[in-house]
Scaffold this motif. Structure first.
Motif, short mmCIF file in Angstrom:
data_model
loop_
_atom_site.label_atom_id
_atom_site.label_comp_id
_atom_site.label_asym_id
_atom_site.label_seq_id
_atom_site.Cartn_x
_atom_site.Cartn_y
_atom_site.Cartn_z
N ILE A 159 0.84 -1.19 0.00
CA ILE A 159 0.00 0.00 0.00
C ILE A 159 0.88 1.24 0.00
O ILE A 159 1.74 1.40 0.86
CB ILE A 159 -0.92 0.02 1.23
N GLU A 160 0.64 2.11 -0.97
CA GLU A 160 1.35 3.39 -1.04
C GLU A 160 0.46 4.47 -0.43
O GLU A 160 -0.68 4.65 -0.85
CB GLU A 160 1.67 3.74 -2.50
N PHE A 161 0.98 5.14 0.57
CA PHE A 161 0.31 6.28 1.19
C PHE A 161 0.99 7.53 0.65
O PHE A 161 2.16 7.77 0.93
CB PHE A 161 0.46 6.23 2.72
N LYS A 162 0.27 8.30 -0.16
CA LYS A 162 0.88 9.48 -0.78
C LYS A 162 -0.17 10.57 -0.94
O LYS A 162 -1.23 10.33 -1.52
CB LYS A 162 1.50 9.12 -2.13
N ASP A 163 0.14 11.75 -0.47
CA ASP A 163 -0.74 12.92 -0.61
C ASP A 163 -2.16 12.63 -0.11
O ASP A 163 -3.15 13.02 -0.75
CB ASP A 163 -0.78 13.40 -2.06
N GLY A 164 -2.27 11.93 1.00
CA GLY A 164 -3.59 11.66 1.59
C GLY A 164 -4.39 10.57 0.91
O GLY A 164 -5.56 10.40 1.21
N GLU A 165 -3.79 9.84 -0.01
CA GLU A 165 -4.48 8.74 -0.69
C GLU A 165 -3.71 7.45 -0.49
O GLU A 165 -2.51 7.46 -0.26
CB GLU A 165 -4.61 9.02 -2.18
N GLU A 166 -4.45 6.36 -0.58
CA GLU A 166 -3.85 5.03 -0.50
C GLU A 166 -4.04 4.33 -1.83
O GLU A 166 -5.15 4.27 -2.35
CB GLU A 166 -4.52 4.18 0.59
N THR A 167 -2.97 3.80 -2.37
CA THR A 167 -3.05 2.97 -3.57
C THR A 167 -2.65 1.56 -3.17
O THR A 167 -1.53 1.34 -2.70
CB THR A 167 -2.12 3.49 -4.69
N VAL A 168 -3.57 0.63 -3.33
CA VAL A 168 -3.37 -0.75 -2.89
C VAL A 168 -2.99 -1.62 -4.07
O VAL A 168 -3.68 -1.66 -5.08
CB VAL A 168 -4.65 -1.30 -2.23
N THR A 169 -1.86 -2.32 -3.93
CA THR A 169 -1.45 -3.31 -4.92
C THR A 169 -1.60 -4.68 -4.27
O THR A 169 -0.95 -4.96 -3.26
CB THR A 169 0.01 -3.10 -5.36
N ASP A 170 -2.45 -5.51 -4.83
CA ASP A 170 -2.72 -6.84 -4.28
C ASP A 170 -1.76 -7.85 -4.90
O ASP A 170 -1.86 -8.15 -6.08
CB ASP A 170 -4.17 -7.22 -4.56
N MET A 171 -0.85 -8.35 -4.09
CA MET A 171 0.14 -9.34 -4.56
C MET A 171 -0.23 -10.75 -4.12
O MET A 171 0.60 -11.66 -4.17
CB MET A 171 1.52 -8.97 -4.01
N THR A 172 -1.47 -10.96 -3.67
CA THR A 172 -1.87 -12.25 -3.11
C THR A 172 -1.78 -13.39 -4.13
O THR A 172 -1.17 -14.42 -3.85
CB THR A 172 -3.31 -12.16 -2.55
N ALA A 173 -2.38 -13.22 -5.29
CA ALA A 173 -2.35 -14.29 -6.29
C ALA A 173 -0.92 -14.59 -6.71
O ALA A 173 -0.53 -15.75 -6.85
CB ALA A 173 -3.21 -13.90 -7.50
#
Length: 183
Positions: A143-157
């Motif tokens: 999860i990238e926390f940047k400028d008040g937003e979260e961008t989630v990268t799902d690496m589960t698969a």
């Protein structure tokens, strides 16, 4: 086929034959009961394994952006979510994901720009975080926390495909994704 009939008109059946028939009947019933208990136990074990490791996610977009105002600073978090029971792939995702992060990003871990967390979904904090990221079972998120937003990268698969049998591929994938987000 002749049926055994117990009536007063027929010659009584010898006692040893009655005992033999009764014993055979009880053995057959015990075997059937054993089979039912065994199948029920097997079902319970498999169900709990599937719940802890393979329950589908709630239609989560792997790169979902979430607006948050409570973030203090820009950073990257690697979060491994797990349940009470873990398969070999689940254990490998946590172990090799942490190894990759620790070996390549010690400075970032030290200064707080990178955080690795292992979260138990059965704990109250884990349940809340699981709800936030729509995680119901073992998952590996970056999860990238940047400028008040979260961008989630799902690496589960990716983790389930590689962590156990292709650990170097898994480690490199984690390293590449974290390095890209830390830039």
């Amino acid at each position: 086929m002749k049926h055994l009939v117990f009536s007063s008109k027929e010659k009584p059946m010898p006692q040893f034959i009655k005992k033999k028939l009764l014993n055979d009947y009880l053995k057959d019933m015990n075997m059937k009961m054993f089979e039912k208990v065994f199948l029920a136990a097997l079902f319970i074990i498999l169900s709990s394994f599937l719940y802890s490791c393979g329950k589908p996610q709630k239609d989560r977009d792997p790169n979902k952006v979430i607006n948050t105002s409570e973030l203090a600073s820009d950073h990257v978090e690697v979060i491994y979510f797990h349940g009470g029971m873990r398969c070999a792939s689940c254990v490998a995702m946590e172990k090799f994901g942490k190894q990759a992060i620790d070996s390549v990003f010690p400075k970032e871990l030290q200064n707080g720009s990178l955080i690795f967390r292992s979260i138990d979904l059965m704990a109250p904090e884990g349940e809340k975080l699981g709800d936030k990221y729509e995680v119901a079972s073992s998952s590996f998120l970056i999860i990238e926390f940047k400028d008040g937003e979260e961008t989630v990268t799902d690496m589960t698969a990716f983790g389930f495909r590689n962590a156990k049998d292709n650990r170097n591929v898994f480690k490199q994938g984690v390293i590449d994704e974290v390095a890209k987000l830390l830039k």
